[in-house]
Design a protein around this motif. Structure first.
Motif, PDB file in Angstrom:
ATOM      1  N   GLY A 135       0.849  -1.581  -0.168  1.00 39.12           N
ATOM      2  CA  GLY A 135       0.308   0.131  -0.080  1.00 39.12           C
ATOM      3  C   GLY A 135       0.882   1.617  -0.243  1.00 39.12           C
ATOM      4  N   SER A 136       2.428   1.063   0.108  1.00 41.43           N
ATOM      5  CA  SER A 136       3.193   2.120   0.321  1.00 41.43           C
ATOM      6  C   SER A 136       3.176   2.645  -1.745  1.00 41.43           C
ATOM      7  CB  SER A 136       4.282   2.382   0.982  1.00 41.43           C
ATOM      8  OG  SER A 136       5.261   1.247   0.290  1.00 41.43           O
ATOM      9  N   PRO A 137       3.216   4.080  -1.192  1.00 44.99           N
ATOM     10  CA  PRO A 137       3.018   4.711  -2.808  1.00 44.99           C
ATOM     11  C   PRO A 137       4.259   4.111  -3.646  1.00 44.99           C
ATOM     12  CG  PRO A 137       3.047   6.729  -1.074  1.00 44.99           C
ATOM     13  CD  PRO A 137       3.048   5.675   0.009  1.00 44.99           C
ATOM     14  N   LEU A 138       6.258   3.757  -2.893  1.00 37.62           N
ATOM     15  CA  LEU A 138       6.869   2.952  -3.678  1.00 37.62           C
ATOM     16  C   LEU A 138       6.421   1.837  -3.640  1.00 37.62           C
ATOM     17  CD1 LEU A 138       9.627   4.559  -4.774  1.00 37.62           C
ATOM     18  CD2 LEU A 138      10.526   3.854  -2.718  1.00 37.62           C
ATOM     19  N   GLY A 139       6.232   1.255  -2.929  1.00 38.64           N
ATOM     20  CA  GLY A 139       5.882  -0.485  -3.527  1.00 38.64           C
ATOM     21  C   GLY A 139       4.841  -1.019  -4.259  1.00 38.64           C
TER      22      GLY A 139
ATOM     23  N   HIS B  70       4.384   1.582  -6.565  1.00 39.91           N
ATOM     24  CA  HIS B  70       5.258   2.046  -8.420  1.00 39.91           C
ATOM     25  C   HIS B  70       5.594   0.707  -8.962  1.00 39.91           C
ATOM     26  CE1 HIS B  70       7.923   4.290 -10.892  1.00 39.91           C
ATOM     27  NE2 HIS B  70       8.509   3.421 -10.337  1.00 39.91           N
ATOM     28  N   TYR B  71       5.985  -0.283  -8.048  1.00 38.89           N
ATOM     29  CA  TYR B  71       6.916  -0.812  -8.140  1.00 38.89           C
ATOM     30  C   TYR B  71       6.550  -2.180  -8.702  1.00 38.89           C
ATOM     31  CZ  TYR B  71      11.920   1.071  -6.788  1.00 38.89           C
ATOM     32  OH  TYR B  71      12.825   2.343  -6.557  1.00 38.89           O
ATOM     33  N   ARG B  72       5.467  -2.482  -8.101  1.00 46.10           N
ATOM     34  CA  ARG B  72       4.336  -3.285  -8.057  1.00 46.10           C
ATOM     35  C   ARG B  72       3.547  -3.244  -9.951  1.00 46.10           C
ATOM     36  NH1 ARG B  72       3.861  -3.383  -2.545  1.00 46.10           N
ATOM     37  NH2 ARG B  72       4.502  -4.841  -1.715  1.00 46.10           N
ATOM     38  N   GLU B  73       3.475  -1.624  -9.724  1.00 48.27           N
ATOM     39  CA  GLU B  73       2.892  -1.353 -11.057  1.00 48.27           C
ATOM     40  C   GLU B  73       4.003  -1.665 -12.121  1.00 48.27           C
ATOM     41  OE1 GLU B  73       2.000   2.428 -10.860  1.00 48.27           O
ATOM     42  OE2 GLU B  73       0.154   2.109  -8.964  1.00 48.27           O
TER      43      GLU B  73
ATOM     44  N   SER C  80      -0.204 -11.597  -9.567  1.00 51.04           N
ATOM     45  CA  SER C  80      -0.619 -10.582 -11.609  1.00 51.04           C
ATOM     46  C   SER C  80      -1.396 -11.441 -12.732  1.00 51.04           C
ATOM     47  CB  SER C  80       0.704 -10.642 -12.032  1.00 51.04           C
ATOM     48  OG  SER C  80       0.816 -11.617 -12.521  1.00 51.04           O
ATOM     49  N   GLU C  81      -2.118 -10.434 -12.953  1.00 49.01           N
ATOM     50  CA  GLU C  81      -3.199 -11.313 -14.196  1.00 49.01           C
ATOM     51  C   GLU C  81      -2.198 -12.425 -14.813  1.00 49.01           C
ATOM     52  OE1 GLU C  81      -3.869  -8.194 -17.235  1.00 49.01           O
ATOM     53  OE2 GLU C  81      -5.630  -9.753 -17.644  1.00 49.01           O
TER      54      GLU C  81
ATOM     55  N   THR D  93      -2.912  -8.356  -7.858  1.00 48.80           N
ATOM     56  CA  THR D  93      -3.947  -6.881  -8.312  1.00 48.80           C
ATOM     57  C   THR D  93      -5.004  -6.733  -9.025  1.00 48.80           C
ATOM     58  OG1 THR D  93      -2.446  -7.473 -10.836  1.00 48.80           O
ATOM     59  CG2 THR D  93      -0.863  -6.886  -9.160  1.00 48.80           C
ATOM     60  N   PRO D  94      -5.351  -4.902  -9.063  1.00 49.49           N
ATOM     61  CA  PRO D  94      -6.515  -5.082  -9.363  1.00 49.49           C
ATOM     62  C   PRO D  94      -6.639  -5.397 -11.216  1.00 49.49           C
ATOM     63  CG  PRO D  94      -5.732  -2.750  -8.877  1.00 49.49           C
ATOM     64  CD  PRO D  94      -4.282  -4.012  -8.866  1.00 49.49           C
ATOM     65  N   LEU D  95      -6.119  -5.217 -12.027  1.00 43.15           N
ATOM     66  CA  LEU D  95      -6.435  -6.506 -13.073  1.00 43.15           C
ATOM     67  C   LEU D  95      -6.606  -7.900 -12.994  1.00 43.15           C
ATOM     68  CD1 LEU D  95      -3.842  -4.392 -15.625  1.00 43.15           C
ATOM     69  CD2 LEU D  95      -6.460  -4.906 -15.545  1.00 43.15           C
ATOM     70  N   CYS D  96      -5.873  -8.601 -12.522  1.00 42.38           N
ATOM     71  CA  CYS D  96      -5.590  -9.939 -11.261  1.00 42.38           C
ATOM     72  C   CYS D  96      -7.063  -9.940 -11.310  1.00 42.38           C
ATOM     73  CB  CYS D  96      -4.624 -10.216 -10.898  1.00 42.38           C
ATOM     74  SG  CYS D  96      -5.086 -12.313 -10.333  1.00 42.38           S
ATOM     75  N   MET D  97      -7.437  -9.406 -10.440  1.00 48.01           N
ATOM     76  CA  MET D  97      -9.091  -9.361  -9.579  1.00 48.01           C
ATOM     77  C   MET D  97     -10.232  -9.131 -10.675  1.00 48.01           C
ATOM     78  SD  MET D  97      -8.520 -10.034  -6.752  1.00 48.01           S
ATOM     79  CE  MET D  97     -10.587  -9.711  -6.128  1.00 48.01           C
ATOM     80  N   ASP D  98     -10.065  -7.781 -11.235  1.00 46.22           N
ATOM     81  CA  ASP D  98     -10.654  -8.493 -12.836  1.00 46.22           C
ATOM     82  C   ASP D  98     -11.378  -9.182 -13.410  1.00 46.22           C
ATOM     83  OD1 ASP D  98     -11.350  -5.570 -11.621  1.00 46.22           O
ATOM     84  OD2 ASP D  98     -10.486  -4.949 -13.257  1.00 46.22           O
TER      85      ASP D  98
END
Length: 227
Positions: free
Chosen positions: A119-123, A125-128, A183-184, A207-212
């Motif tokens: 949930g951290s901004p940097l975390g 970023h790297y996950r995206e 991940s998706e 990830t959100p894409l994976c949940m979708d």
């Protein structure tokens, strides 16, 4: 310089150039460019394919079965996720992807991501960046069998989260316990027709894409051992 040392040096250089120029593939496995130095892969990786390593010069990508990245650091991840490069590893990863060559990153080589606070901004970023790289065709894998359809070696039964035993689940259940970032791409590559349930660790990040994707396919997510 001693004559024997000179001969040895010349022979090593000739062998290196022959390997980088796409010599015939020896029997015993696919031809793979390892984006690292000799010795960076441990068994059973070094037994699964015919490795060529980055040892200077311009490697020939034609005729390769795949690229394998033993470790991808922060700079390499960000650069390659943007289709750019900052060093030889990220450069040849991007070059290989642009040529349609399969690319695999060892999950062990991304362990630094385990230290990122969820949930951290940097975390985030790297996950995206990792999700974007996976969208380009990169797969994060743990074993050679996930790359080259080789038979898995027998594994020890270990204690799983919540005190349950890490034995295989029944048909239609995908076991992703041990994967910190789901991940998706991870689901697309491993969850085929008939998959109805995915098991993940209690603190795994999906990830959100994976949940979708899971919602569209009607696949349930069970954290921990489940029922």
């Amino acid at each position: 310089m001693d004559q024997s040392k000179l001969i040895d040096q010349v022979l090593r250089e000739v062998m290196r150039r022959l390997s980088l120029e796409g010599s015939a593939v020896p029997s015993g496995g696919p031809k793979v460019l390892v984006l690292g130095e000799p010795g960076c892969l441990a068994s059973p990786w070094d037994e699964a394919f015919v490795p060529l390593f980055l040892e200077g010069g311009e490697p020939c990508l034609h005729g390769l079965e795949a690229l394998v990245v033993p470790r991808l650091d922060q700079c390499q991840l960000v650069a390659s996720s943007l289709g750019m490069w900052c060093d030889p590893v990220s450069r040849w990863l991007v070059e290989g992807l642009s040529m349609g060559i399969k690319a695999y990153v060892l999950r062990e080589g991304l362990k630094w991501m385990d230290q990122l606070r969820p949930g951290s901004p940097l975390g985030n970023h790297y996950r995206e960046c990792l999700d974007r790289l996976c969208a380009f065709g990169v797969r994060v894998v743990s074993s050679p069998a996930e790359c080259f359809a080789l038979p898995e070696r027998a594994e020890r039964v270990e204690e799983a989260p919540d005190g349950c035993v890490g034995a295989p689940f029944g048909e239609g259940v995908l076991d992703l316990r041990g994967v910190r970032l789901v991940s998706e791409r991870e689901v697309k590559d491993r969850c085929f027709d008939g998959c109805r349930e995915v098991r993940v660790d209690p603190k795994a990040i999906i990830t959100p894409l994976c949940m979708d994707l899971l919602r569209i396919r009607g696949i349930s997510v069970i954290r921990g051992c489940g029922g």
